[in-house]
Design a protein around this motif. Structure first.
Motif, PDB file in Angstrom:
ATOM      1  N   ARG A 173     -72.250  26.881  53.835  1.00 37.66           N
ATOM      2  CA  ARG A 173     -71.974  26.286  52.525  1.00 37.66           C
ATOM      3  C   ARG A 173     -70.509  26.515  52.135  1.00 37.66           C
ATOM      4  N   ASP A 174     -70.002  27.706  52.417  1.00 37.55           N
ATOM      5  CA  ASP A 174     -68.601  28.008  52.125  1.00 37.55           C
ATOM      6  C   ASP A 174     -67.675  27.030  52.844  1.00 37.55           C
ATOM      7  N   ARG A 177     -68.240  23.415  51.053  1.00 36.87           N
ATOM      8  CA  ARG A 177     -67.957  23.216  49.636  1.00 36.87           C
ATOM      9  C   ARG A 177     -66.895  24.130  49.059  1.00 36.87           C
ATOM     10  N   ARG A 180     -65.917  28.916  45.925  1.00 33.97           N
ATOM     11  CA  ARG A 180     -66.429  29.017  44.561  1.00 33.97           C
ATOM     12  C   ARG A 180     -67.827  28.432  44.421  1.00 33.97           C
ATOM     13  N   SER A 181     -68.286  27.732  45.430  1.00 30.83           N
ATOM     14  CA  SER A 181     -69.611  27.115  45.387  1.00 30.83           C
ATOM     15  C   SER A 181     -70.660  28.086  45.931  1.00 30.83           C
ATOM     16  N   GLN A 419     -64.877  23.207  46.006  1.00 31.03           N
ATOM     17  CA  GLN A 419     -64.541  24.182  44.976  1.00 31.03           C
ATOM     18  C   GLN A 419     -63.840  25.371  45.633  1.00 31.03           C
TER      19      GLN A 419
END
Length: 459
Positions: A173-174, A177, A180-181, A419
């Motif tokens: 996910r890092d 996105r 910060r997500s 983000q």
């Protein structure tokens, strides 16, 4: 009610042997390093008032402790100078505190908005980068083995697998996105499920080590996502905890991975000597020897970046060549830990480009950034956007502004939905580069600037 004289602060200043005027000058220099413009008015009367018991507010206590630490050549904590009350735990004390206690305390701080803001007013501390003696690392696993369980829960191999699956999920996910997500969910999981598991009972030493290693990987991710979000004091704390947990797990390669991230952070923040020292620690024989080839290459290329930033051209070039050789020996990744699934030819090219840029070889840097862009996998959106931003910057530095604007427009395309503090910083830098041309209506530079300004306004 009168103030109580701060005799602790007074004693440390006397030990330093500088006048209050000289100390104030050093204080302002350290404050400038950290961008603390609000502290540039600090002069001798401030020092006198602080000794007299006046409140030391905002980032000033941390700057003061850092200034005194540098002057004395040893660690000076807020507690040492009578300024610990009302502040968050200092990163400097992390190596002597219980790792599990530090994890739970930092997790609580990270999840609390007000306490997190207080932490954000602290500074990235060079003093906190001082590593303990080798004996500390040698005894880490024994200390963890004898830690008293805080609950009756029995931790299983299945629990370990659950944590590792979550680490892979958050890592992917890092990359898609940005840091910060999903950070809140990551830290909450660390603070609750993972901390509870570490507090439990282990049926075997193998399960203890495996769970501690999995926890270390998540702590590393918490640090890396904070780094990507430009929350550097927070990142520094998490990466220190990750190093501790990895050592307690006997996972030398993972400890090297966390130290490498601290080195990466140091070089990005303009601390090349500290970056080289941390990178050398990440390459210590046991950490390097037990790492897979992909990990060895990653450790080596960050070492090269530190050397380049420090102006050690010959050593930097040699380190880059070794890193390329190591990556060339890596297989298809089937036997490698999930934490390095993202480190590929594109990653090596990006870090090589950054090193060449720091060495002044802009053409070489442009070629390597371009290589990174061409070979980057589609799933690595955040890093792709950052690389495009860096590629545009070196193109602009060579006077190729129209080409740079095309590249930066691609970067803005890639940043949609990302983000990331690093991606946002790339947008700030591109606006700065085109600022002399932004008033020329209808030009590529003016159009790019308007688009970049709009993206920044969206948060």
């Amino acid at each position: 009610m009168g103030r109580t004289r701060n005799s602790q602060l007074e004693g440390v200043i006397q030990e330093l042997g500088l006048s209050q005027r000289q100390l104030a000058a050093r204080f302002r220099a350290v404050a400038a390093e950290h961008g603390a413009t609000e502290l540039q008015s600090v002069a001798q009367p401030y020092i006198a008032r602080w000794i007299g018991g006046a409140a030391v507010e905002g980032r000033a206590p941390f700057i003061l402790a850092e200034t005194l630490s540098r002057g004395l050549g040893r660690l000076v904590t807020l507690a040492d100078i009578g300024l610990a009350a009302g502040t968050e735990p200092e990163p400097q004390s992390a190596w002597s505190d219980d790792t599990l206690t530090m994890l739970m305390r930092l997790g609580s701080t990270d999840m609390d908005i007000d306490r997190r803001r207080l932490l954000a007013t602290s500074v990235y501390s060079v003093s906190a980068l001082a590593l303990p003696e080798d004996d500390w690392f040698a005894r880490a696993a024994d200390r963890a083995r004898t830690r008293r369980p805080l609950s009756s829960r029995v931790v299983t191999a299945e629990d370990v697998e659950d944590v590792r699956e979550m680490a892979t999920l958050f890592s992917r996910r890092d990359q898609r996105r940005g840091g910060r997500s999903g950070r809140t969910a990551l830290v909450a999981y660390l603070r609750t499920d993972v901390a509870e598991a570490l507090s439990g009972r282990f049926p075997s030493e193998d399960v203890r080590r495996s769970m501690t290693s999995a926890a270390a990987e998540l702590a590393y991710l918490a640090g890396w996502t904070a780094f990507d979000g430009r929350e550097h004091p927070l990142a520094q704390r998490w990466l220190t905890i990750a190093t501790q947990l990895a050592e307690e797990a006997g996972d030398a390669p993972l400890a090297g991975h966390a130290l490498r991230a601290l080195a990466h952070q140091a070089v990005d923040l303009g601390k090349p000597r500290e970056a080289v020292r941390l990178a050398e620690a990440s390459l210590a024989s046991r950490r390097y020897a037990r790492a897979c080839w992909r990990e060895r290459s990653l450790l080596g290329v960050v070492h090269a970046r530190g050397l380049a930033a420090a102006g050690e051209k010959k050593a930097a070039v040699a380190a880059l060549l070794r890193a390329e050789e190591d990556l060339g020996k890596a297989g298809n990744g089937d036997d490698e830990p999930p934490r390095v699934f993202f480190y590929t030819e594109a990653s090596l090219a990006h870090e090589t480009a950054a090193a060449l840029r720091d060495l002044g070889d802009l053409q070489g840097a442009e070629a390597q950034f371009s290589r990174s862009v061409k070979t980057r996998g589609a799933q690595f959106v955040r890093t792709h956007a950052v690389t495009l931003g860096s590629l545009g910057a070196v193109q602009a530095q060579q006077g190729h502004l129209d080409i740079a604007c095309d590249t930066w427009n691609q970067a803005l395309d890639a940043m949609t939905g990302v983000q990331s503090g690093r991606a946002r910083e790339a947008v700030v830098q591109m606006r700065r580069a085109v600022s002399p041309f932004r008033n020329r209506a209808g030009t590529r530079a003016a159009e790019l600037d308007a688009r970049a300004r709009s993206m920044l306004s969206q948060g």
